[in-house]
Design a protein around this motif. Structure first.
Motif, PDB file in Angstrom:
ATOM      1  N   LEU A  22       0.784  -1.360  -0.097  1.00 13.80           N
ATOM      2  CA  LEU A  22      -0.022   0.005  -0.044  1.00 13.80           C
ATOM      3  C   LEU A  22       0.756   1.271   0.207  1.00 13.80           C
ATOM      4  N   GLU A  23       1.761   1.158   0.770  1.00 14.52           N
ATOM      5  CA  GLU A  23       2.952   2.360   0.810  1.00 14.52           C
ATOM      6  C   GLU A  23       3.575   2.617  -0.400  1.00 14.52           C
ATOM      7  N   LEU A  24       3.813   1.479  -1.140  1.00 11.41           N
ATOM      8  CA  LEU A  24       4.293   1.582  -2.545  1.00 11.41           C
ATOM      9  C   LEU A  24       3.334   2.314  -3.497  1.00 11.41           C
ATOM     10  N   LEU A  25       2.124   1.818  -3.572  1.00 10.17           N
ATOM     11  CA  LEU A  25       1.307   2.447  -4.202  1.00 10.17           C
ATOM     12  C   LEU A  25       0.892   3.805  -4.011  1.00 10.17           C
ATOM     13  N   ILE A  26       0.832   4.122  -2.537  1.00  7.62           N
ATOM     14  CA  ILE A  26       0.911   5.548  -2.300  1.00  7.62           C
ATOM     15  C   ILE A  26       1.957   6.529  -2.945  1.00  7.62           C
ATOM     16  N   LEU A  27       2.989   6.010  -2.630  1.00  2.00           N
ATOM     17  CA  LEU A  27       4.239   6.649  -2.982  1.00  2.00           C
ATOM     18  C   LEU A  27       4.104   6.851  -4.707  1.00  2.00           C
ATOM     19  N   PHE A  28       3.864   5.876  -5.374  1.00  2.00           N
ATOM     20  CA  PHE A  28       3.689   5.808  -6.892  1.00  2.00           C
ATOM     21  C   PHE A  28       2.655   6.898  -7.456  1.00  2.00           C
ATOM     22  N   VAL A  29       1.602   6.991  -6.637  1.00  2.41           N
ATOM     23  CA  VAL A  29       0.683   7.872  -7.199  1.00  2.41           C
ATOM     24  C   VAL A  29       1.027   9.301  -6.926  1.00  2.41           C
ATOM     25  N   ALA A  30       1.680   9.456  -5.360  1.00  2.70           N
ATOM     26  CA  ALA A  30       2.072  10.825  -5.285  1.00  2.70           C
ATOM     27  C   ALA A  30       3.186  11.396  -6.111  1.00  2.70           C
ATOM     28  N   ALA A  31       3.884  10.332  -6.455  1.00  2.00           N
ATOM     29  CA  ALA A  31       5.172  10.707  -7.379  1.00  2.00           C
ATOM     30  C   ALA A  31       4.582  11.293  -8.823  1.00  2.00           C
ATOM     31  N   PHE A  32       3.639  10.453  -9.211  1.00  2.00           N
ATOM     32  CA  PHE A  32       2.780  10.833 -10.605  1.00  2.00           C
ATOM     33  C   PHE A  32       2.405  12.240 -10.391  1.00  2.00           C
ATOM     34  N   SER A  33       1.589  12.523  -9.555  1.00  3.01           N
ATOM     35  CA  SER A  33       0.849  13.876  -9.450  1.00  3.01           C
ATOM     36  C   SER A  33       2.119  15.198  -9.214  1.00  3.01           C
ATOM     37  N   ALA A  34       2.928  14.592  -8.362  1.00  2.00           N
ATOM     38  CA  ALA A  34       3.993  15.544  -8.102  1.00  2.00           C
ATOM     39  C   ALA A  34       4.855  15.868  -9.491  1.00  2.00           C
ATOM     40  N   LEU A  43       9.375  18.982  -3.268  1.00  2.00           N
ATOM     41  CA  LEU A  43       8.906  19.521  -2.071  1.00  2.00           C
ATOM     42  C   LEU A  43       7.901  18.977  -1.865  1.00  2.00           C
ATOM     43  N   LEU A  44       6.929  18.719  -2.711  1.00  2.00           N
ATOM     44  CA  LEU A  44       5.618  18.094  -2.502  1.00  2.00           C
ATOM     45  C   LEU A  44       5.957  16.307  -1.732  1.00  2.00           C
ATOM     46  N   LEU A  45       6.905  15.794  -2.400  1.00  6.89           N
ATOM     47  CA  LEU A  45       6.881  14.600  -1.955  1.00  6.89           C
ATOM     48  C   LEU A  45       7.776  14.391  -0.497  1.00  6.89           C
ATOM     49  N   LEU A  46       8.537  15.181  -0.353  1.00 10.21           N
ATOM     50  CA  LEU A  46       9.453  15.230   0.983  1.00 10.21           C
ATOM     51  C   LEU A  46       8.698  14.866   2.137  1.00 10.21           C
ATOM     52  N   PRO A  47       7.620  15.479   2.528  1.00 10.51           N
ATOM     53  CA  PRO A  47       7.038  15.026   3.888  1.00 10.51           C
ATOM     54  C   PRO A  47       6.455  13.505   3.813  1.00 10.51           C
ATOM     55  N   LEU A  48       6.057  13.137   2.589  1.00  8.27           N
ATOM     56  CA  LEU A  48       5.631  12.035   2.497  1.00  8.27           C
ATOM     57  C   LEU A  48       6.535  10.896   2.471  1.00  8.27           C
ATOM     58  N   VAL A  99       9.561  11.076   4.021  1.00  9.14           N
ATOM     59  CA  VAL A  99       9.991  11.109   5.727  1.00  9.14           C
ATOM     60  C   VAL A  99       8.980  10.351   6.492  1.00  9.14           C
ATOM     61  N   LYS A 100       7.742  10.388   6.301  1.00 15.53           N
ATOM     62  CA  LYS A 100       6.636   9.558   7.011  1.00 15.53           C
ATOM     63  C   LYS A 100       6.951   8.152   6.687  1.00 15.53           C
ATOM     64  N   THR A 101       7.130   7.789   5.295  1.00 12.80           N
ATOM     65  CA  THR A 101       7.076   6.448   4.726  1.00 12.80           C
ATOM     66  C   THR A 101       8.211   5.684   4.930  1.00 12.80           C
ATOM     67  N   VAL A 102       9.505   6.370   4.718  1.00 11.97           N
ATOM     68  CA  VAL A 102      10.744   5.576   4.963  1.00 11.97           C
ATOM     69  C   VAL A 102      11.705   5.997   6.011  1.00 11.97           C
ATOM     70  N   GLY A 103      11.181   7.225   6.914  1.00 14.90           N
ATOM     71  CA  GLY A 103      11.978   7.936   7.501  1.00 14.90           C
ATOM     72  C   GLY A 103      13.008   8.994   6.997  1.00 14.90           C
ATOM     73  N   VAL A 104      13.425   9.699   8.026  1.00  9.59           N
ATOM     74  CA  VAL A 104      14.235  10.843   7.287  1.00  9.59           C
ATOM     75  C   VAL A 104      15.504  10.450   6.905  1.00  9.59           C
ATOM     76  N   THR A 105      16.108   9.299   7.446  1.00  2.00           N
ATOM     77  CA  THR A 105      17.351   9.158   7.240  1.00  2.00           C
ATOM     78  C   THR A 105      17.672   8.544   5.500  1.00  2.00           C
ATOM     79  N   LEU A 113      12.453   1.664  -5.561  1.00  8.34           N
ATOM     80  CA  LEU A 113      11.436   2.619  -5.274  1.00  8.34           C
ATOM     81  C   LEU A 113      11.791   4.050  -6.053  1.00  8.34           C
ATOM     82  N   ALA A 114      13.117   4.391  -5.846  1.00 10.06           N
ATOM     83  CA  ALA A 114      13.725   5.558  -6.421  1.00 10.06           C
ATOM     84  C   ALA A 114      13.279   5.567  -7.981  1.00 10.06           C
TER      85      ALA A 114
END
Length: 210
Positions: free
Chosen positions: A2-14, A27-32, A34-40, A192-193
């Motif tokens: 589910l996280e992969l799908l969310i990131l994929f859709v978010a990446a397409f929109s961004a 900048l739109l993707l960065l907060p997502l 951080v929440k998904t994979v952690g800041v590191t 993922l990248a």
């Protein structure tokens, strides 16, 4: 999954926003991230995705790249992006998260109040490149500032996007080398990248065909 799908859709929109404006998607993707994979891993993930996306932008507009401003910008951007990436690695991650939040808020405020209007010059390109490089290395992206700098020199639309993308491509390449040396970037993160970067590249291809 589910996280992969969310990131994929978010990446397409961004990517759609970034492809139209030349900046903004990261900048739109960065907060997502951080929440998904952690800041590191969020900043390296974003860096690799942007590396792929900017490669497509630079490639499709290659013949219209203005190399003089690109070189001037990179004179400041390359060494400071290395310093920013090393600072990201060394600083406490809670401090980095605050820096990410501050940068996003600052850029939103600058955009809202229409402050990012600069007068183009060689000095601005070199010094601005340094600021963009450091912020990009530290928090993952400083696209609005880099875009404002290149807009200030009055380039035609395709030349502006391709030239700015070329500087971003070099910066993200340098940062990726630094991050990979100090942070374990596993196959899942690279996959993922690549997926997110291909979203961006696909948007560029689609826009170029219209």
């Amino acid at each position: 999954m589910l996280e992969l799908l969310i990131l994929f859709v978010a990446a397409f929109s961004a990517a759609a926003i970034s492809g139209a404006a030349g900046f903004g998607g990261a900048l739109l993707l960065l907060p997502l991230h951080v929440k998904t994979v952690g800041v590191t891993h969020a900043v390296p993930l974003l860096t690799i995705a942007q590396l792929i996306g900017n490669l497509s932008r630079a490639g499709f507009g290659f013949s219209q790249i203005h190399w003089k401003p690109v070189v001037l910008f990179l004179l400041g951007a390359i060494p400071l992006s290395i310093l920013g990436a090393l600072s990201f690695i060394q600083l406490p991650k809670d401090l980095v998260m605050r820096a990410i939040g501050a940068v996003i808020l600052i850029f939103v405020a600058l955009k809202y109040f229409d402050v990012l209007k600069l007068k183009g010059s060689s000095i601005l390109l070199v010094m601005g490149g340094g600021v963009v490089g450091f912020l990009s290395g530290l928090v993952g992206s400083a696209g609005p500032l880099g875009a404002a700098i290149f807009l200030s020199i009055g380039l035609p639309p395709v030349a502006y996007i391709a030239s700015e993308a070329t500087t971003a491509l070099v910066m993200h390449g340098v940062k990726t080398v630094v991050y990979q040396k100090y942070i374990v970037l596993d196959r899942e993160l690279w996959f993922l990248a690549a997926l997110m970067g291909s979203d961006d590249a696909g948007n560029v291809v689609g826009q170029a065909s219209h």
